[in-house]
Design a protein around this motif. Structure first.
Motif, mmCIF file in Angstrom:
data_model
loop_
_atom_site.group_PDB
_atom_site.id
_atom_site.type_symbol
_atom_site.label_atom_id
_atom_site.label_comp_id
_atom_site.label_asym_id
_atom_site.label_seq_id
_atom_site.Cartn_x
_atom_site.Cartn_y
_atom_site.Cartn_z
ATOM 1 N N ALA A 19 0.837 -1.188 0.000
ATOM 2 C CA ALA A 19 0.000 0.000 0.000
ATOM 3 C C ALA A 19 0.878 1.246 0.000
ATOM 4 O O ALA A 19 1.756 1.400 0.846
ATOM 5 C CB ALA A 19 -0.909 -0.004 1.231
ATOM 6 N N LEU A 181 -3.890 0.315 -3.020
ATOM 7 C CA LEU A 181 -4.651 1.537 -2.793
ATOM 8 C C LEU A 181 -5.147 2.141 -4.102
ATOM 9 O O LEU A 181 -6.171 2.842 -4.121
ATOM 10 C CB LEU A 181 -3.802 2.567 -2.042
ATOM 11 C CG LEU A 181 -3.364 2.193 -0.624
ATOM 12 C CD1 LEU A 181 -2.573 3.346 -0.001
ATOM 13 C CD2 LEU A 181 -4.560 1.836 0.248
ATOM 14 N N THR A 240 -8.598 -3.596 0.950
ATOM 15 C CA THR A 240 -7.178 -3.633 0.593
ATOM 16 C C THR A 240 -6.637 -5.049 0.534
ATOM 17 O O THR A 240 -5.807 -5.376 -0.327
ATOM 18 C CB THR A 240 -6.356 -2.799 1.590
ATOM 19 O OG1 THR A 240 -6.886 -1.484 1.638
ATOM 20 C CG2 THR A 240 -4.900 -2.722 1.159
#
Length: 388
Positions: A19, A181, A240
């Motif tokens: 991320a 993301l 996520t």
């Protein structure tokens, strides 16, 4: 599957996963000694604000750049020509590709034309150009095409109403930045189509005549990840964990088909997409059940294993019945993801089917399909899909 058949395994790309990893884009450009960057993207990526972090990373490293943001939903030859003109006028020496498969394919075309004389269709097929293309860094914003690790690209030639592919081990991106993301704002139908594309890559590589123990390992893990995460990812692309799982499944698909190649699904999907204006992932997804049923006789053990890894269970006593569980697993995914496309069958003439079959066979992708394929076979599978 023989352990003594020669093969080439392509895995030259540096993969960075995590991320927020797109913040490393500028540093990776510098590591590749790029001095001016052509950023390639589509309007949707720009509208969603997904370029902002990437461009900030370039600014942080004091790297000049130009942006081409006119990539079309299905990558076109005309877009490549426009982007190439910008690359040459701005004298960019490295590519940063931010988007889905169409963006990656457009960028690969730009990279080729930067160092090789056009026209690009002259390089249709494998390893047709000689000069190394511009280096590229790939930042996928979908989880499915695996283009961030692949040597292939597919473009739509509007003048010929024809999709063609060009493939070279030299055009595999140098770096892939896998950032879950960036998938958070993905429309659910795009998440579904790209996710099924990821599955189709391994469904074909797993049963390919060129499959190896290396590629089978990638495929098995792809099936597990798709079975666990695809429905979750489509339900909420901002999940996520699910996005990360699908990004990794997508990359594994590419690593598998770079060596094992693809098969009849992808050979037939290009004509289907071109003639009926379907996105690539959707075309592959809806053809999978019909092609798998055609292939059952050649590789029942593989389809049985695919069902077990996707869903954890099979039904029936005979091997063929258990193998068909793999087909039903794919059909359940299509139903759950609402991906069953209706096409006006009055448009499906015998002449069109013949043309699509010729285009299928001209791709050469069917040569590694587990079951040998004739033109009559292709027409029959198309008819099975169209239910005519």
């Amino acid at each position: 599957m023989s352990v003594d058949r020669p093969f080439d395994l392509y895995c030259p790309t540096k993969i960075k996963f995590g991320a927020g990893i797109t913040a490393a884009a500028g540093a990776e450009v510098k590591a590749l000694r790029g001095s001016k960057v052509l950023v390639v993207a589509d309007p949707g990526v720009v509208k969603a604000g997904l370029l902002e972090g990437v461009l900030d990373s370039l600014k942080k490293e004091n790297l000049p750049f130009a942006v081409f943001d006119q990539v079309e939903v299905n990558a076109t030859l005309s877009s490549v020509v426009k982007a190439s003109e910008l690359q040459k006028s701005e004298q960019c020496d490295i590519l940063l590709l931010v988007g889905g498969g169409s963006t990656m394919d457009t960028g690969k075309g730009v990279g080729c034309l930067a160092t090789n004389e056009g026209p690009l269709p002259a390089y249709e097929g494998p390893e047709k150009y000689s000069n190394p293309p511009l280096p590229s860094i790939a930042v996928p914003t979908t989880a499915g095409t695996g283009s961030e690790l692949s040597f292939g690209a597919v473009l739509f030639d509007e003048e010929r109403n024809y999709k063609f592919s060009f493939r070279s081990s030299m055009q595999i991106p140098k770096v892939a930045l896998l950032d879950p993301l960036l998938l958070s704002s993905l429309p659910s139908h795009v998440a579904a189509g790209s996710g099924m594309d990821a599955l189709s890559h391994c469904a074909e590589a797993f049963v390919s005549k060129w499959a190896t123990h290396f590629t089978d390992a990638y495929c098995r893990e792809n099936f597990i990840l798709v079975g666990k995460y695809l429905r979750r990812f489509v339900a909420d692309p901002a999940d996520t964990e699910a996005a990360g799982g699908m990004l990794q499944a997508s990359s594994m698909g590419s690593m598998a088909f770079n060596t094992a190649r693809l098969g009849l699904v992808h050979a037939m999907a290009s004509p289907l997409g071109a003639h009926f204006h379907l996105p690539h992932g959707t075309a592959c997804a809806v053809l999978m059940p019909a092609v798998m049923r055609f292939n059952l006789l050649a590789c029942p053990e593989k389809y049985r294993e695919m069902a077990l890894l996707l869903e954890g269970a099979v039904f029936g006593n005979s091997m063929l019945d258990q193998a068909e569980s793999g087909v039903y697993a794919v059909e359940r995914l299509l139903d759950d993801l609402d991906m069953n496309v209706e096409i006006d069958t009055t448009l499906v003439t015998e002449e069109k089917l013949s043309q699509m079959a010729d285009e299928t066979l001209s791709s050469g992708m069917q040569l590694t399909n587990p079951r040998n394929v004739t033109k009559a076979d292709v027409i029959k599978v198309y008819k099975d899909y169209f239910n005519i």
